[in-house]
Motif scaffolding. Structure first.
Motif, PDB file in Angstrom:
ATOM      1  N   GLU A  71       0.806  -1.208   0.000  1.00  0.00           N
ATOM      2  CA  GLU A  71       0.000   0.000   0.000  1.00  0.00           C
ATOM      3  C   GLU A  71       0.847   1.269   0.000  1.00  0.00           C
ATOM      4  N   PRO A  73       3.161   4.298  -1.186  1.00  0.00           N
ATOM      5  CA  PRO A  73       3.146   5.003  -2.476  1.00  0.00           C
ATOM      6  C   PRO A  73       4.364   4.740  -3.345  1.00  0.00           C
ATOM      7  N   ASP A  74       5.444   4.232  -2.761  1.00  0.00           N
ATOM      8  CA  ASP A  74       6.638   3.930  -3.554  1.00  0.00           C
ATOM      9  C   ASP A  74       6.799   2.438  -3.800  1.00  0.00           C
ATOM     10  N   TRP A 304      10.619  10.723  -4.190  1.00  0.00           N
ATOM     11  CA  TRP A 304      11.090   9.361  -3.941  1.00  0.00           C
ATOM     12  C   TRP A 304      12.484   9.126  -4.497  1.00  0.00           C
TER      13      TRP A 304
END
Length: 419
Positions: A71, A73-74, A304
């Protein structure tokens, strides 16, 4: 591993299994110690502590595996990053990948991206706060020097030269190397610091700004929170006071990593803490920075890319396009330096401009030596230093200020192909 022809001539990356003792010691000793401190300094539930301990026990002979916090984001990015290394041990993979992966695994273990006790909780908060508290006197002295320089209208060149040095030596404060309670490297006076500066390309960087036909944009790849971040903020204050500079953009980490690396939240927290300082010059410095943030002359960015294992030759096109807008990129610290040089086993006398990845922006690297990656160093002097200080490359006592002009070739604007 790059697949373009120029890559074939690049030296191999550092690995724990085949490079210097410091690299191996980082994997076998330093990372387990850091994981242990995360357990000791946080009030995490038993389930989180068990995951951290499992990561600790996995070092150094466990296998690289995919991340399990889908889950996050990266998550898709890390699936791509880990794919070439799955099944290899921590000692077998390139050190730069291993280190960024280790810190990302720590966040997986604490549940940083999951609902629950560890969500968005910086596991290094305790160390960061101590790093700021233990340097109050140095922060006051730095702010007082900024105040005097403004009051006395000192010549810009001398002010920026001094601030670049303060920012450089602020990099000695590194909580992934020495805890806030430990006595890290330091110099007794400015003369001793100058003796430990191996390369000084400050004039070239200032000349780069002078050549601009408009107020320059300067980008900074930030490194550590704590005193180093304050020294960077003082440098930013000095840059924004210079007529030659119109805007400063600071690139920060997208999540906690490398113990003390600074995030956007760390900048705001630091400013909030210093706004309540007893010393008037500290509060004045904060006030000027808040004004710069409000007017857009100072911008804070994260992404990121700066917590990824991608080395500079592999930076994606959108990152290259962003930094290409700058007139000068100031790279702070050891990890950013390693990224620029690909964390490879360069002969230390290789010219810096040759070893650094082709980039569409001029680069000024401010770096104290804390790892066995280096280029552009004077051969005779390194021979003398090695005799009297065998650990010069990793003990944080020695430093460089190195400049490389922008690469005008089309290759500088696009990443190397990877396989």
């Amino acid at each position: 591993m790059e697949s373009t022809n120029p890559s074939a001539s690049l030296p191999p990356p550092l690995r724990g299994m085949d490079s210097g003792a410091f690299t191996r010691r980082t994997i076998t000793t330093r990372w387990p110690r850091i994981a242990g401190r995360v357990i000791a300094e946080n009030d995490f539930p038993d389930a989180i502590n068990a995951r951290i301990q499992a990561l600790r026990d996995d070092l150094p002979d466990g296998s690289i595996r995919p991340l399990r916090d889908d889950e996050a984001p990266d998550a898709a990015l890390w699936a791509e990053y880990t794919a070439p290394h799955l099944g290899k041990t921590w000692l077998e993979v390139p050190w730069f990948f291993g280190e960024t992966y280790f810190y990302r695994r720590l966040l997986e273990a604490t549940g940083f991206f999951r609902a629950g006790a560890g969500r968005q909780s910086d596991p290094f908060t305790n160390q960061k706060e101590q790093g700021l508290t233990h340097t109050e006197d140095r922060i006051e002295a730095l702010a007082q020097r900024r105040s005097r320089a403004r009051d006395e209208e000192e010549e810009t060149r001398s002010v920026l030269t001094r601030l670049l040095r303060s920012s450089l030596w602020g990099n000695q404060a590194d909580l992934s190397m020495w805890t806030a309670e430990e006595e890290g490297p330091d110099h007794k006076n400015s003369g001793q610091a100058e003796e430990h500066l191996l390369v000084d390309d400050t004039p070239e960087a200032l000349a780069q700004l002078k050549r601009c036909d408009r107020p320059a944009r300067i980008d900074i790849l930030a490194d550590n929170a704590g005193f180093e971040l304050v020294s960077d903020l003082a440098l930013i204050d000095g840059l924004l006071a210079a007529e030659a500079v119109g805007q400063v953009t600071v690139h920060l980490k997208g999540h906690p990593t490398f113990v003390s690396d600074a995030t956007v939240d760390d900048v705001h927290d630091t400013l909030a803490t210093l706004a309540n300082a007893d010393e008037a010059s500290v509060r004045a410095l904060v006030g000027r920075l808040h004004t710069a943030l409000a007017t857009g002359r100072l911008r804070l960015r994260d992404g990121w890319i700066w917590t990824s294992p991608l080395r500079a030759r592999e930076l994606p096109a959108h990152t290259r396009a962003e930094i290409a807008r700058a007139d000068l990129l100031i790279s702070k610290g050891d990890a950013n330096y390693r990224r620029l040089l690909g964390d490879r086993q360069w002969d230390v006398t290789t010219p810096f401009a040759e070893a650094i990845a082709p980039l569409p922006v001029s680069v000024l690297a401010l770096r104290t030596h804390k790892s066995e990656v280096a280029a552009g160093l004077p051969s005779a002097r390194i021979d003398r230093i090695s005799d009297k200080d065998p650990d010069w490359a990793v003990n944080g006592e020695w430093a460089v200020i190195q400049f490389a002009p922008a690469d005008p070739s089309p290759e500088a604007r696009r990443p190397s192909l990877t396989i």
